[in-house]
Each structure stands twice: as C-alpha cells, then as structure tokens.
Design an enzyme around this catalytic site. Structure first.
Site, PDB file in Angstrom:
ATOM      1  N   LYS A 305       0.820  -1.216   0.000  1.00  0.00           N
ATOM      2  CA  LYS A 305       0.000   0.000   0.000  1.00  0.00           C
ATOM      3  C   LYS A 305       0.852   1.263   0.000  1.00  0.00           C
ATOM      4  CE  LYS A 305      -4.390  -1.868   1.412  1.00  0.00           C
ATOM      5  NZ  LYS A 305      -5.575  -1.778   2.268  1.00  0.00           N
ATOM      6  N   ARG A 340      -3.440 -10.394   4.818  1.00  0.00           N
ATOM      7  CA  ARG A 340      -3.823 -10.460   3.401  1.00  0.00           C
ATOM      8  C   ARG A 340      -2.695  -9.846   2.577  1.00  0.00           C
ATOM      9  NH1 ARG A 340      -6.474  -6.982  -0.243  1.00  0.00           N
ATOM     10  NH2 ARG A 340      -7.883  -8.044  -1.717  1.00  0.00           N
TER      11      ARG A 340
END
Length: 368
Positions: A305, A340
């Site tokens: 991210k 995840r």
C-alpha cells in the site's frame, strides 16, 4: 468522569510463563498480554488512563462508574475470547496461529497487479494454485478495484471475472473468499465454491448483501471505510482515528448480528489505507491490539500500500516487499489472525520464522 472507555493491551508477551501466568491470550492467537491501559476518550481526546496488570484489572474497575465498568468488563472478556476454527469445505481455518491470505485480482486496474489475469481465467487459477503451494491458507479473489477513484464495475462483468477462477480453485479444496460489495456477485461466487465474503463496505453498499450472507451462513469480513458509497475512500475525518474506527466496527458488528448473522461468522478489518492518512494508518497499526476488544478475529491488509512508498522514498508498488513483510509481521505480533498479502512465499516464510521463535519461547524452561 464522562467519556468512553477502551481497554487496550499495552504489555505484550511472547509467553505467559514470563509473568507467572498473569496474562491473557489475545483472541486465541500466539500473543499474550500482561498489562492493560484503561483509557477514557472524550471528544477524541484522551482524558484519563490507568495502566494495570492483568491480575489487577478487577480492582481497577472499582474506580469507574457502573456503565464504564460494564463496558470495560465486556472488552476484557472479548480480548481473550476463544475463536473456534471455521469448517469451510474440505478444510479448517484455525485462529490459534497466523494465517496468510493470498490476493488474487482478476481486474484490469487494481493498484498493484491489475491486468495480469484479465480474460485469462486459467492464468488466474494457476496463480492461485501457486499461492496455495507456497503456503497460503486461503485465497481472496476480487473482480473490482477499490483503489481511490476506481470506477464501479457492473455486477455482470464482476461475476464474469471471478467465477471461472473460483470454480477452478474450488476443485482443489482450497478455502476461497470473494472480495466484493455486491450481493449478486456474492451469490454467484458462493454458488461457484467460495466460502467467505470479504466486503470493504461491511455489507452496507448493497442493501441485499446482509440477506445473502445470512442465508448462506458463510463467514463475512467487515472492513472499515469512511464511505460505503461508490468511492470508499471519501468522507474521511476523524476526531481520534483509532477509537473512531473501533466504535464504527463495534456498531457494525452489533447491526450485523441483529440482522441474523452469527457472531462466530464475523471477522473484522480496520481498513488500512481506505480514506486514512499516513498518520492515521500508523496509529491504527500501533493500536491494533485494541481491536481484539471487539471480540472477533482480525484480518489485516497493508500489502504494497501507498503508506509503504510514503515511508521509503516513494518506492514503486512493485518495490515494496520489505515494507509489506514488516507490516505483516507487525500485525502478526499484535495477534492478527489473518494477513492479506500479494507476496505469499515471502510472507509465509516470515510468518513461519516468527512462529518458530514463538514456539521456542513457549517451550523455554522457567527459572527454578
């Protein structure tokens, strides 16, 4: 004193023996806690804090008003709630050790790996099989990008993207989740062999979603985002990001249970990167142990991210492996049950080494 009470683990331990058993086990994970912060938040500000050992918690509550003491007791019980394994297809998903969820995007425009498997269901399935071989416990399959300003995908197109990969992977006995916020996609994916619904809108984007999950009896991941509209990143604004996200998830869990979904089918995700600044994300990650006080297994996703780039000279998306593993291990060290990730082999290896260290600590003989 007015305000809202939060019971936050602040003294984490690798085994209970170090503190002569005066610990609690966070969410049935391999993380223990021996110190708790009983904090009072009012209008987003910390107005009071007590740091107490676990075995002194009950005595500390005698200084609180009745309603605050009751809330603190509930959170204390939630912190050590046992999460039974989920029987999903031919496999069992356990929460007493960290699990790795592999990300399989069958989209043309996802921020990290969009376009790899567009119109290539066989390639998508092969990528899923590779993740399973590398040690992923489950695969999360998504057909719509939720990056900022991504267009909403028509449900028919989304179904056409995810169902072929799900059908193929389901034959392997793998545990599969579908990353979607649309009821029709949930129905099609579950019928094709998916076991879990992972919804970035926490079943709020589509009014039928809660009915679909209830009728299927499947587990669901409720993620926090500041908006449940077309762009889940809009509308952010927090008084205290940690307690605001906690309160939102707490209310959403209660609403979903009231809607007929069993508590033991609910997982939570604080939504790292969704409508949150770098400072917000860092605050949530550092405070992740608090979220065990909601009483549900925690799914954590920060793989590749933007915050990693922001902390590493704007590293490109495909050059964020080190940061992704660091964040995954931070979450595992806070007791998160599922991480995840895009980079499954590397994360599985890191998690196994972490587990080895933890196992060694648990079997270490005590001092006579």
């Amino acid at each position: 004193m007015s305000g809202t009470i939060y019971v936050r683990p602040v003294g984490l331990a690798e085994n209970p023996q170090t503190f002569d058993g005066a610990t609690i086990r966070l969410g049935n994970s391999l993380v223990w806690c021996h110190l708790l912060a009983i904090e009072t938040i009012e209008a987003g500000r910390l107005v009071a804090r007590q740091i107490v050992p676990v075995d002194g918690f009950a005595d500390a509550l005698t200084t609180l008003p009745g309603d605050q003491a009751d809330r603190a007791r509930t959170q204390f019980a939630n912190l050590s709630r046992q999460h039974p394994p989920l029987a999903l297809g031919d496999r069992m998903l356990r929460f007493d050790q960290p699990q790795v969820m592999g990300i399989l995007n069958v989209t043309p425009d996802s921020f990290s790996d969009g376009g790899r498997f567009t119109d290539d269901p066989a390639g998508a399935a092969d990528a899923g099989f590779a993740m399973l071989t590398a040690g992923a416990s489950l695969i999360d399959i998504g057909g719509e990008s939720t990056r900022p300003d991504a267009p909403v995908v028509w449900e028919g197109d989304e179904i056409a993207r995810v169902v072929p990969a799900i059908k193929t992977l389901a034959h392997s006995g793998a545990i599969l989740s579908v990353d979607t916020r649309k009821a029709a996609v949930m129905e099609a994916a579950l019928q094709a062999g998916a076991h879990i619904v992972n919804d970035v809108s926490a079943l709020l984007f589509d009014s039928r979603a809660i009915d679909v999950v209830r009728q299927a009896g499947c587990p669901v991941v409720l993620m926090h985002a500041p908006s449940q509209g077309q762009n889940p990143h809009t509308g952010a604004g927090y008084g205290n990001v940690v307690t605001d996200v906690f309160d939102w998830l707490e209310a959403r869990i209660a609403a979903v249970i009231a809607g007929g979904i069993a508590r033991d089918r609910i997982l939570i995700d604080p939504g790292i990167g969704f409508g949150k600044s770098l400072a917000d994300n860092l605050a949530l990650i550092n405070a992740l142990p608090l979220f065990h006080a909601l009483g549900q297994p925690i799914l954590f996703g920060a793989s590749r991210k933007r915050m990693i780039g922001a902390l590493s000279n704007e590293a490109a998306v495909d050059a964020r492996l080190g940061g992704s593993i660091t964040l995954a291990l931070s979450a595992i060290g806070s007791g998160a049950q599922i991480v995840r990730v895009h980079d499954v082999p590397e994360t599985v290896q890191a998690a196994r080494v972490w587990r080895g260290l933890r196992d060694a600590a648990l079997t270490m003989p005590g001092l006579d």
